[in-house]
Design a protein around this motif. Structure first.
Motif, PDB file in Angstrom:
ATOM      1  N   ALA A   1      11.352  11.953  61.384  1.00  0.00           N
ATOM      2  CA  ALA A   1      10.484  10.906  61.925  1.00  0.00           C
ATOM      3  C   ALA A   1      10.375   9.738  60.954  1.00  0.00           C
ATOM      4  O   ALA A   1      10.450   8.570  61.346  1.00  0.00           O
ATOM      5  CB  ALA A   1       9.102  11.487  62.223  1.00  0.00           C
ATOM      6  N   ASN A   2      10.231  10.044  59.673  1.00  0.00           N
ATOM      7  CA  ASN A   2      10.129   8.984  58.668  1.00  0.00           C
ATOM      8  C   ASN A   2      11.434   8.198  58.535  1.00  0.00           C
ATOM      9  O   ASN A   2      11.419   6.989  58.269  1.00  0.00           O
ATOM     10  CB  ASN A   2       9.723   9.571  57.315  1.00  0.00           C
ATOM     11  CG  ASN A   2       8.238   9.895  57.262  1.00  0.00           C
ATOM     12  OD1 ASN A   2       7.413   9.186  57.848  1.00  0.00           O
ATOM     13  ND2 ASN A   2       7.890  10.968  56.578  1.00  0.00           N
ATOM     14  N   LEU A   3      12.556   8.876  58.719  1.00  0.00           N
ATOM     15  CA  LEU A   3      13.847   8.177  58.673  1.00  0.00           C
ATOM     16  C   LEU A   3      13.933   7.127  59.783  1.00  0.00           C
ATOM     17  O   LEU A   3      14.451   6.021  59.565  1.00  0.00           O
ATOM     18  CB  LEU A   3      14.997   9.180  58.819  1.00  0.00           C
ATOM     19  CG  LEU A   3      15.376   9.977  57.580  1.00  0.00           C
ATOM     20  CD1 LEU A   3      16.414  11.048  57.926  1.00  0.00           C
ATOM     21  CD2 LEU A   3      15.922   9.050  56.487  1.00  0.00           C
ATOM     22  N   VAL A   4      13.441   7.479  60.954  1.00  0.00           N
ATOM     23  CA  VAL A   4      13.451   6.526  62.075  1.00  0.00           C
ATOM     24  C   VAL A   4      12.569   5.323  61.746  1.00  0.00           C
ATOM     25  O   VAL A   4      12.969   4.165  61.934  1.00  0.00           O
ATOM     26  CB  VAL A   4      12.966   7.193  63.373  1.00  0.00           C
ATOM     27  CG1 VAL A   4      12.829   6.158  64.489  1.00  0.00           C
ATOM     28  CG2 VAL A   4      13.928   8.300  63.787  1.00  0.00           C
ATOM     29  N   ILE A   5      11.380   5.607  61.251  1.00  0.00           N
ATOM     30  CA  ILE A   5      10.427   4.526  60.965  1.00  0.00           C
ATOM     31  C   ILE A   5      10.941   3.624  59.852  1.00  0.00           C
ATOM     32  O   ILE A   5      10.912   2.389  59.958  1.00  0.00           O
ATOM     33  CB  ILE A   5       9.055   5.123  60.604  1.00  0.00           C
ATOM     34  CG1 ILE A   5       8.470   5.842  61.835  1.00  0.00           C
ATOM     35  CG2 ILE A   5       8.102   4.034  60.117  1.00  0.00           C
ATOM     36  CD1 ILE A   5       7.290   6.734  61.525  1.00  0.00           C
ATOM     37  N   ASP A   6      11.451   4.231  58.784  1.00  0.00           N
ATOM     38  CA  ASP A   6      11.931   3.440  57.637  1.00  0.00           C
ATOM     39  C   ASP A   6      13.198   2.655  57.986  1.00  0.00           C
ATOM     40  O   ASP A   6      13.463   1.605  57.386  1.00  0.00           O
ATOM     41  CB  ASP A   6      12.211   4.355  56.443  1.00  0.00           C
ATOM     42  CG  ASP A   6      10.944   5.017  55.903  1.00  0.00           C
ATOM     43  OD1 ASP A   6       9.844   4.505  56.204  1.00  0.00           O
ATOM     44  OD2 ASP A   6      11.063   6.042  55.204  1.00  0.00           O
ATOM     45  N   GLY A   7      13.980   3.163  58.947  1.00  0.00           N
ATOM     46  CA  GLY A   7      15.238   2.508  59.282  1.00  0.00           C
ATOM     47  C   GLY A   7      15.111   1.343  60.236  1.00  0.00           C
ATOM     48  O   GLY A   7      16.117   0.672  60.530  1.00  0.00           O
ATOM     49  N   ASP A   8      13.903   1.069  60.724  1.00  0.00           N
ATOM     50  CA  ASP A   8      13.735   0.006  61.714  1.00  0.00           C
ATOM     51  C   ASP A   8      14.112  -1.357  61.154  1.00  0.00           C
ATOM     52  O   ASP A   8      14.545  -2.246  61.894  1.00  0.00           O
ATOM     53  CB  ASP A   8      12.285  -0.008  62.215  1.00  0.00           C
ATOM     54  CG  ASP A   8      12.099  -0.920  63.421  1.00  0.00           C
ATOM     55  OD1 ASP A   8      12.893  -0.806  64.373  1.00  0.00           O
ATOM     56  OD2 ASP A   8      11.181  -1.748  63.401  1.00  0.00           O
ATOM     57  N   VAL A   9      13.975  -1.527  59.846  1.00  0.00           N
ATOM     58  CA  VAL A   9      14.282  -2.822  59.223  1.00  0.00           C
ATOM     59  C   VAL A   9      15.746  -3.207  59.409  1.00  0.00           C
ATOM     60  O   VAL A   9      16.084  -4.398  59.483  1.00  0.00           O
ATOM     61  CB  VAL A   9      13.909  -2.783  57.720  1.00  0.00           C
ATOM     62  CG1 VAL A   9      14.793  -1.793  56.963  1.00  0.00           C
ATOM     63  CG2 VAL A   9      14.013  -4.161  57.104  1.00  0.00           C
ATOM     64  N   GLU A  10      16.630  -2.209  59.527  1.00  0.00           N
ATOM     65  CA  GLU A  10      18.053  -2.498  59.688  1.00  0.00           C
ATOM     66  C   GLU A  10      18.340  -3.186  61.018  1.00  0.00           C
ATOM     67  O   GLU A  10      19.120  -4.150  61.087  1.00  0.00           O
ATOM     68  CB  GLU A  10      18.859  -1.205  59.578  1.00  0.00           C
ATOM     69  CG  GLU A  10      20.354  -1.416  59.481  1.00  0.00           C
ATOM     70  CD  GLU A  10      21.107  -0.131  59.203  1.00  0.00           C
ATOM     71  OE1 GLU A  10      22.325  -0.218  58.969  1.00  0.00           O
ATOM     72  OE2 GLU A  10      20.480   0.953  59.229  1.00  0.00           O
TER      73      GLU A  10
END
Length: 241
Positions: free
Chosen positions: A49-58
């Motif tokens: 879940a955190n990977l999805v949230i942190d990756g939104d910037v890309e």
């Protein structure tokens, strides 16, 4: 064609190819984020879940790159016909793909809220079916746009009705659970949010499918405009004398 004109032609098409690659990258990332968010939800996996949230910037970065590249092409190359429709459509498609990422983040946030809560036995297989359908629509819609495939774009639009029906089914199943057992209310509300976000992802894929039809055929099918007799009369070729 002069050497300068030929070089300019090649440069323009290199820029178009680069724009297409950026859109394909965005689509791939949006699909992966959607898959990962649903996996995080189903397995109650905080890390995913955190990977999805942190990756939104890309996705946000790529959207800005697509917009900048498209504006430069419009300003410097003055494209015509289908190339013009593609470049304008690319700006809209990049915005839709960025919003898909936002909905994936919403699903991941629902997963995080459920991580620390006691597991409650709720069977809603329609959620996973919706996720698969929405992801396929997303991939197909981008393929349709890149290839200017109007038939595939229309197929994506038809598939949206299936996702809408699944969304209605999710609502009914979860409402039944909540009425039968108060302990299911909190997780059911989260799953309702997830279903809504998946339904919105399918809607965004439908937008891209509609843009693919416009690119391929020069025909607007948003809001069923092609069924509108006034629109049809305006776009119908004049009879030959």
């Amino acid at each position: 064609m002069t050497a300068d004109a030929a070089a300019g032609f090649r440069h323009f098409h290199d820029q178009l190819s680069s724009l297409k690659e950026k859109l394909l990258d965005m689509s791939s990332i949006a699909e992966e984020r959607t898959d990962l968010a649903v996996e995080a939800l189903m397995s109650r996996d905080r890390e995913k879940a955190n990977l999805v949230i942190d990756g939104d910037v890309e996705l946000n970065r790529l959207e800005m790159e697509v917009e900048q590249a498209a504006v430069e092409l419009l300003a410097l190359q003055q494209p015509m016909a289908r190339d013009l429709r593609f470049i304008i459509g690319a700006i809209k498609v990049s915005n839709d793909l960025e919003r898909v990422g936002d909905h994936a983040v919403n699903i991941a946030e629902s997963a995080l809220r459920l991580v620390d809560k006691p597991r409650v036995d709720i069977s809603v297989p329609e959620i996973e079916v919706m996720a698969r359908r929405a992801r396929k629509m997303l991939g197909d819609s981008l393929d349709a746009f890149i290839r200017a495939d109007g038939a595939l774009g229309r197929e994506v639009c038809r598939d949206d009705d299936v996702v809408d029906s699944l969304h209605d089914s999710v609502f009914r199943v979860l409402l039944t659970h909540m009425m039968a057992d108060p302990k299911t209310i909190t997780p059911s509300l989260e799953l309702l949010l997830v279903g809504r976000n998946l339904e919105r992802i399918a809607d965004l894929a439908t937008n891209v499918g509609e843009d693919a039809v416009y690119l391929a055929e020069g025909k607007q099918i948003k809001h069923h405009r092609e069924d509108d007799p006034i629109t049809e009369a305006r776009t119908r070729p004049a009879p030959s004398s």
